[in-house]
Design a protein around this motif. Sequence first.
Motif, short mmCIF file in Angstrom:
data_model
loop_
_atom_site.label_atom_id
_atom_site.label_comp_id
_atom_site.label_asym_id
_atom_site.label_seq_id
_atom_site.Cartn_x
_atom_site.Cartn_y
_atom_site.Cartn_z
N ASN A 73 10.51 -1.84 3.92
CA ASN A 73 9.07 -1.95 3.63
C ASN A 73 8.42 -0.58 3.51
N ALA A 74 8.81 0.36 4.36
CA ALA A 74 8.27 1.72 4.28
C ALA A 74 8.69 2.38 2.96
N TYR A 75 9.95 2.22 2.61
CA TYR A 75 10.46 2.78 1.35
C TYR A 75 9.72 2.20 0.15
N GLN A 76 9.53 0.89 0.14
CA GLN A 76 8.85 0.25 -0.98
C GLN A 76 7.38 0.66 -1.06
N THR A 77 6.74 0.88 0.08
CA THR A 77 5.36 1.34 0.08
C THR A 77 5.26 2.73 -0.54
N ILE A 78 6.17 3.62 -0.18
CA ILE A 78 6.17 4.97 -0.75
C ILE A 78 6.41 4.91 -2.26
N ILE A 79 7.38 4.11 -2.68
CA ILE A 79 7.68 3.96 -4.11
C ILE A 79 6.45 3.44 -4.85
N PHE A 80 5.78 2.44 -4.28
CA PHE A 80 4.61 1.85 -4.92
C PHE A 80 3.49 2.88 -5.07
N THR A 81 3.21 3.63 -4.00
CA THR A 81 2.10 4.58 -4.05
C THR A 81 2.37 5.70 -5.04
N VAL A 82 3.62 6.11 -5.17
CA VAL A 82 3.94 7.19 -6.12
C VAL A 82 3.93 6.66 -7.55
N ASN A 83 4.51 5.50 -7.80
CA ASN A 83 4.57 4.96 -9.16
C ASN A 83 3.21 4.57 -9.70
N HIS A 84 2.33 4.10 -8.83
CA HIS A 84 1.00 3.67 -9.26
C HIS A 84 -0.07 4.74 -9.01
N LYS A 86 -1.40 6.39 -6.28
CA LYS A 86 -2.44 6.06 -5.31
C LYS A 86 -2.38 7.08 -4.17
N PRO A 87 -3.03 8.24 -4.36
CA PRO A 87 -2.92 9.30 -3.35
C PRO A 87 -3.55 8.95 -2.00
N LYS A 88 -4.65 8.20 -1.99
CA LYS A 88 -5.29 7.84 -0.72
C LYS A 88 -4.39 6.91 0.09
N LEU A 89 -3.79 5.94 -0.57
CA LEU A 89 -2.89 5.02 0.10
C LEU A 89 -1.65 5.76 0.62
N PHE A 90 -1.13 6.69 -0.19
CA PHE A 90 0.03 7.49 0.22
C PHE A 90 -0.30 8.30 1.47
N SER A 91 -1.45 8.96 1.44
CA SER A 91 -1.86 9.81 2.56
C SER A 91 -2.05 8.99 3.84
N SER A 92 -2.72 7.85 3.71
CA SER A 92 -2.94 7.02 4.91
C SER A 92 -1.62 6.46 5.44
N LYS A 117 -0.16 18.14 0.52
CA LYS A 117 -1.09 18.70 -0.47
C LYS A 117 -0.45 18.73 -1.86
N ALA A 118 0.79 19.18 -1.94
CA ALA A 118 1.48 19.25 -3.23
C ALA A 118 1.73 17.85 -3.80
N ILE A 119 2.09 16.90 -2.95
CA ILE A 119 2.34 15.54 -3.42
C ILE A 119 1.06 14.90 -3.92
N ILE A 120 -0.03 15.09 -3.18
CA ILE A 120 -1.32 14.53 -3.60
C ILE A 120 -1.75 15.13 -4.94
N ASN A 121 -1.55 16.44 -5.11
CA ASN A 121 -1.87 17.07 -6.40
C ASN A 121 -1.02 16.49 -7.52
N ALA A 122 0.25 16.25 -7.26
CA ALA A 122 1.14 15.67 -8.27
C ALA A 122 0.69 14.26 -8.64
N LEU A 123 0.15 13.52 -7.66
CA LEU A 123 -0.32 12.17 -7.94
C LEU A 123 -1.67 12.18 -8.67
N ASN A 124 -2.49 13.19 -8.40
CA ASN A 124 -3.81 13.25 -9.02
C ASN A 124 -3.79 13.79 -10.45
N TYR A 125 -2.88 14.70 -10.75
CA TYR A 125 -2.89 15.38 -12.04
C TYR A 125 -1.64 15.04 -12.84
N ASP A 126 -1.77 15.13 -14.16
CA ASP A 126 -0.65 14.81 -15.04
C ASP A 126 0.21 16.01 -15.38
N TYR A 127 -0.08 17.16 -14.80
CA TYR A 127 0.69 18.36 -15.12
C TYR A 127 2.08 18.29 -14.50
#
Length: 172
Positions: A73-84, A86-92, A117-127
């Motif tokens: 369940n933890a693994y699937q949550t991380i996969i979901f937040t990264v694929n979709h 969702k930086p706030k959900l990932f952080s929480s 910080k780096a992961i959140i930036n990667a989720l927020n920006y398309d660069y």
Amino acid sequence: RVSFMNTLKKSKDLKANRDYRKLKKYWKLILKKEETLNSTEYRYHRLFKGLMTERGIIDYLLSLDEGLRLNYNAYQTIIFTVNHRKPKLFSSFIHEKQQGLTVKMDRALKTFRQSEKAIINALNYDYSNGLVEGINNKIKVIKRTAYGYRNFSSFRNRIFIEYKLLEIKTAA
């Protein structure tokens, strides 16, 4: 999964041996994204001696061990937040205290917290630096397959030719 499989492997119980073989055969399903699991198409699976869906196999495998289910369940949550994205959900998720996770999953979450910080930036920006990494990889392949060039300008010209930045002059 592997640590649970090792406990099953050491067991003398026949059912544990069968469950070990099921985990060994269907390990790729555990790594598959939950939203892509097929839950409608029944197929025959020899280890289950009957028709089952991918979702049914995962449900059975996760019912074998509570720790495996929590880690899944933890693994699937991380996969979901990264694929979709969702930086706030990932952080929480990485900051809330998780009970029952393995040491390796705890270590992964700790690494995520350190690089948050780096992961959140990667989720927020398309660069992405994927293009540059691809170019570097291709240059290394040219270097490796050429067994060294006599001079740097020949090597440089070969790279330019590969990327069509330099025309090859042929006798016409």
